[in-house]
Design an enzyme around this catalytic site. Sequence first.
Site, PDB file in Angstrom:
ATOM      1  N   HIS A   1       0.876  -1.189   0.000  1.00  0.00           N
ATOM      2  CA  HIS A   1       0.000   0.000   0.000  1.00  0.00           C
ATOM      3  C   HIS A   1       0.911   1.236   0.000  1.00  0.00           C
ATOM      4  O   HIS A   1       1.749   1.392  -0.896  1.00  0.00           O
ATOM      5  CB  HIS A   1      -0.944  -0.107   1.202  1.00  0.00           C
TER       6      HIS A   1
ATOM      7  N   HIS B   1      -1.958  -2.494  -9.454  1.00  0.00           N
ATOM      8  CA  HIS B   1      -3.002  -1.918  -8.610  1.00  0.00           C
ATOM      9  C   HIS B   1      -4.168  -2.891  -8.518  1.00  0.00           C
ATOM     10  O   HIS B   1      -4.484  -3.554  -9.502  1.00  0.00           O
ATOM     11  CB  HIS B   1      -3.489  -0.579  -9.186  1.00  0.00           C
TER      12      HIS B   1
ATOM     13  N   ASP C   1       2.440   5.738  -6.511  1.00  0.00           N
ATOM     14  CA  ASP C   1       3.673   5.734  -5.726  1.00  0.00           C
ATOM     15  C   ASP C   1       4.929   5.786  -6.594  1.00  0.00           C
ATOM     16  O   ASP C   1       5.992   6.194  -6.114  1.00  0.00           O
ATOM     17  CB  ASP C   1       3.727   4.485  -4.835  1.00  0.00           C
TER      18      ASP C   1
ATOM     19  N   VAL D   1       7.869  -5.877  -7.818  1.00  0.00           N
ATOM     20  CA  VAL D   1       8.545  -4.584  -7.848  1.00  0.00           C
ATOM     21  C   VAL D   1       7.536  -3.513  -7.450  1.00  0.00           C
ATOM     22  O   VAL D   1       6.533  -3.299  -8.144  1.00  0.00           O
ATOM     23  CB  VAL D   1       9.160  -4.308  -9.239  1.00  0.00           C
TER      24      VAL D   1
HETATM   25  C1  LIG Z   1      -1.160   4.179  -3.449  1.00  0.00           C
HETATM   26  C2  LIG Z   1      -1.153   2.684  -3.433  1.00  0.00           C
HETATM   27  O1  LIG Z   1      -1.291   2.084  -2.425  1.00  0.00           O
HETATM   28  S1  LIG Z   1      -1.026   1.898  -4.933  1.00  0.00           S
HETATM   29  C3  LIG Z   1      -0.415   0.263  -4.594  1.00  0.00           C
HETATM   30  C4  LIG Z   1       1.026   0.333  -4.142  1.00  0.00           C
HETATM   31  N1  LIG Z   1       1.579  -1.018  -4.004  1.00  0.00           N
HETATM   32  C5  LIG Z   1       2.583  -1.454  -4.802  1.00  0.00           C
HETATM   33  O2  LIG Z   1       3.118  -0.774  -5.635  1.00  0.00           O
HETATM   34  C6  LIG Z   1       3.057  -2.851  -4.505  1.00  0.00           C
HETATM   35  C7  LIG Z   1       3.333  -3.659  -5.766  1.00  0.00           C
HETATM   36  N2  LIG Z   1       2.112  -4.085  -6.382  1.00  0.00           N
HETATM   37  C8  LIG Z   1       1.439  -5.193  -5.946  1.00  0.00           C
HETATM   38  O3  LIG Z   1       1.890  -5.918  -5.072  1.00  0.00           O
HETATM   39  C9  LIG Z   1       0.095  -5.486  -6.561  1.00  0.00           C
HETATM   40  O4  LIG Z   1       0.011  -4.967  -7.865  1.00  0.00           O
HETATM   41  C10 LIG Z   1      -1.063  -4.956  -5.682  1.00  0.00           C
HETATM   42  C11 LIG Z   1      -0.987  -5.589  -4.282  1.00  0.00           C
HETATM   43  C12 LIG Z   1      -0.994  -3.455  -5.553  1.00  0.00           C
HETATM   44  C13 LIG Z   1      -2.405  -5.309  -6.326  1.00  0.00           C
HETATM   45  O5  LIG Z   1      -2.369  -6.625  -6.541  1.00  0.00           O
HETATM   46  P1  LIG Z   1      -3.579  -7.637  -6.763  1.00  0.00           P
HETATM   47  O6  LIG Z   1      -4.724  -7.023  -7.420  1.00  0.00           O
HETATM   48  O7  LIG Z   1      -3.826  -8.331  -5.486  1.00  0.00           O
HETATM   49  O8  LIG Z   1      -2.902  -8.564  -7.800  1.00  0.00           O
HETATM   50  P2  LIG Z   1      -1.784  -9.626  -7.508  1.00  0.00           P
HETATM   51  O9  LIG Z   1      -0.798  -9.199  -6.490  1.00  0.00           O
HETATM   52  O10 LIG Z   1      -2.495 -10.910  -7.269  1.00  0.00           O
HETATM   53  O11 LIG Z   1      -1.086  -9.616  -8.913  1.00  0.00           O
HETATM   54  C14 LIG Z   1      -1.588 -10.260 -10.073  1.00  0.00           C
HETATM   55  C15 LIG Z   1      -0.404 -10.790 -10.881  1.00  0.00           C
HETATM   56  O12 LIG Z   1       0.416  -9.680 -11.259  1.00  0.00           O
HETATM   57  C16 LIG Z   1       1.700  -9.779 -10.673  1.00  0.00           C
HETATM   58  N3  LIG Z   1       2.071  -8.472 -10.153  1.00  0.00           N
HETATM   59  C17 LIG Z   1       1.246  -7.513  -9.694  1.00  0.00           C
HETATM   60  N4  LIG Z   1       1.950  -6.463  -9.303  1.00  0.00           N
HETATM   61  C18 LIG Z   1       3.236  -6.752  -9.516  1.00  0.00           C
HETATM   62  C19 LIG Z   1       4.432  -6.065  -9.290  1.00  0.00           C
HETATM   63  N5  LIG Z   1       4.418  -4.844  -8.744  1.00  0.00           N
HETATM   64  N6  LIG Z   1       5.592  -6.667  -9.629  1.00  0.00           N
HETATM   65  C20 LIG Z   1       5.609  -7.893 -10.158  1.00  0.00           C
HETATM   66  N7  LIG Z   1       4.496  -8.604 -10.400  1.00  0.00           N
HETATM   67  C21 LIG Z   1       3.333  -8.043 -10.078  1.00  0.00           C
HETATM   68  C22 LIG Z   1       1.541 -10.751  -9.524  1.00  0.00           C
HETATM   69  O13 LIG Z   1       2.743 -11.399  -9.211  1.00  0.00           O
HETATM   70  C23 LIG Z   1       0.499 -11.685 -10.073  1.00  0.00           C
HETATM   71  O14 LIG Z   1       1.117 -12.554 -10.972  1.00  0.00           O
HETATM   72  P3  LIG Z   1       0.649 -14.090 -11.070  1.00  0.00           P
HETATM   73  O15 LIG Z   1      -0.787 -14.034 -11.508  1.00  0.00           O
HETATM   74  O16 LIG Z   1       1.578 -14.664 -12.085  1.00  0.00           O
HETATM   75  O17 LIG Z   1       0.805 -14.650  -9.703  1.00  0.00           O
HETATM   76  O1  LIG Z   2      -6.836   2.092  -3.874  1.00  0.00           O
HETATM   77  C1  LIG Z   2      -5.929   1.350  -3.463  1.00  0.00           C
HETATM   78  O2  LIG Z   2      -6.059   0.124  -3.281  1.00  0.00           O
HETATM   79  C2  LIG Z   2      -4.593   1.911  -3.165  1.00  0.00           C
HETATM   80  C3  LIG Z   2      -4.418   3.304  -3.645  1.00  0.00           C
HETATM   81  O3  LIG Z   2      -4.154   3.545  -4.799  1.00  0.00           O
HETATM   82  C4  LIG Z   2      -4.626   4.387  -2.710  1.00  0.00           C
HETATM   83  O4  LIG Z   2      -5.001   4.145  -1.554  1.00  0.00           O
HETATM   84  O5  LIG Z   2      -4.412   5.555  -3.089  1.00  0.00           O
END
Ligand SMILES: CC(=O)SCCNC(=O)CCNC(=O)[C@H](O)C(C)(C)COP(=O)(O)OP(=O)(O)OC[C@H]1O[C@@H](n2cnc3c(N)ncnc32)[C@H](O)[C@@H]1OP(=O)(O)O
Ligand SMILES: O=C([O-])CC(=O)C(=O)O
Length: 378
Positions: free
Chosen positions: A222, A270, A321, A265
């Site tokens: 997050h 998202h 981010d 990474v």
């Molecule tokens: C303001 C905010 O909070 S925005 C979010 C900030 N968080 C991040 O940047 C953390 C990195 N991103 C992630 O971990 C994810 O994209 C999340 C948690 C934000 C959303 O994920 P979800 O909707 O739960 O999807 P999930 O994590 O299951 O990903 C789906 C697939 O994409 C891949 N994937 C998603 N994000 C990434 C990433 N950042 N790097 C590498 N692979 C990724 C997963 O490994 C998964 O692959 P698989 O199907 O082969 O197992």
């Molecule tokens: O909506 C989400 O899951 C994360 C996000 O982008 C935020 O809180 O700004």
Amino acid sequence: MSEETIYKGLAGVVADHTAISKVNPETNSLLYRGYPVQQLAAQLSFEEVALLLWTGEPPTEQEREEFIAFERSHRALGPRVKSAVDLLPTDCHPMDVGRTAVSVLGADHPQAEDSSPEAELAKAKELFAAFPAVVAYDQRRRRGLEPVEPRPDLDYSQNFLWMTFGEEAAPEVVDAFRVSMVLYAEHSFNASTFTARVVTSTLSDLHSAITAAIGALKGPLHGGANEAVMHTFEEIGIDPQETREQAAARAKSWMEEALESGRKVMGFGHRVYKHGDSRVPTMKSALDAMVEHYGRDELMGLYDGLEAAMDEAKGILPNLDYPAGPTYHLMGFDTEMFTPLFIASRITGWTAHIREQRADNSLIRPLSAYSGPAERSL
Ligand SMILES: CC(=O)SCCNC(=O)CCNC(=O)[C@H](O)C(C)(C)COP(=O)(O)OP(=O)(O)OC[C@H]1O[C@@H](n2cnc3c(N)ncnc32)[C@H](O)[C@@H]1OP(=O)(O)O
Ligand SMILES: O=C([O-])CC(=O)C(=O)O
């Protein structure tokens, strides 16, 4: 095994109504109270956006002036918060400092247990005004510097940068900071906001809900991702002497290796947006302005190289981010301070949701499907 359908991570589950913001992944848009966030970022101060989120309407001239006066007179770091922060080691995570500070602000509040709409709005405004001094103080104490008093002649963003760095920031820097605050302010039922709503649903107090939300925001899936983006840049190596092309090439190979070894990474992907984050273009423009202001073109080599390699390998796009991390880095914040900046902004959205939850409350308590051993005797 049970027959129930499990929505792991509550993905795709609509948990309640909200009138505060609308995230639309189909149109790649984000509305605060009906207004596109890009318009708000272009035209309103962060103070005005906060009022919009809380009340539902852009402020009148009088409301704006009253809030500006209120905010400027509630900025000082209270003695109890300062003492509590001083007890914490300078190598603890700054999110722990932010979480502790909010907890102390709650314990020290004469209306802590008054959850009337009026009291909660007043507490939201106070927290909005008070939190920047916590971040600025913590950043300075980690550098062995004396605190800088707030200046009532400066607006929220100008004063935040003034208290942190002890000098007036250039107008371009202030503007990029303001834009980041507007973009980070609100995003429907994200994990930290949902946490705040869960806590509120038990009829607990506003500061408890915010303290819990800060805990949820800290994680790298997050809010902690803005800090993690910079750690990635640092891991690849920031070299102001190299060209943009050289940096991009190194970033590309780093990403290929990272994905090959199964790494996630941070700053990419998202839960809701699958075709790009609505806020990224606006934040990217703010980052571009900072790159030009500080003359750090090579940093964009790392940025572009990682983005292109991730898109090519997995078709996953950056989230907010990703441009926010390097923007705060260029402004001079330590990497660990980035997520507390997110708190400063999201206090607006969290408190708007706390008020909305309380106005039409139902205890949030989902069910679970039991998967342990069948009943047995000792
Ligand atoms: C303001 C905010 O909070 S925005 C979010 C900030 N968080 C991040 O940047 C953390 C990195 N991103 C992630 O971990 C994810 O994209 C999340 C948690 C934000 C959303 O994920 P979800 O909707 O739960 O999807 P999930 O994590 O299951 O990903 C789906 C697939 O994409 C891949 N994937 C998603 N994000 C990434 C990433 N950042 N790097 C590498 N692979 C990724 C997963 O490994 C998964 O692959 P698989 O199907 O082969 O197992
Ligand atoms: O909506 C989400 O899951 C994360 C996000 O982008 C935020 O809180 O700004």
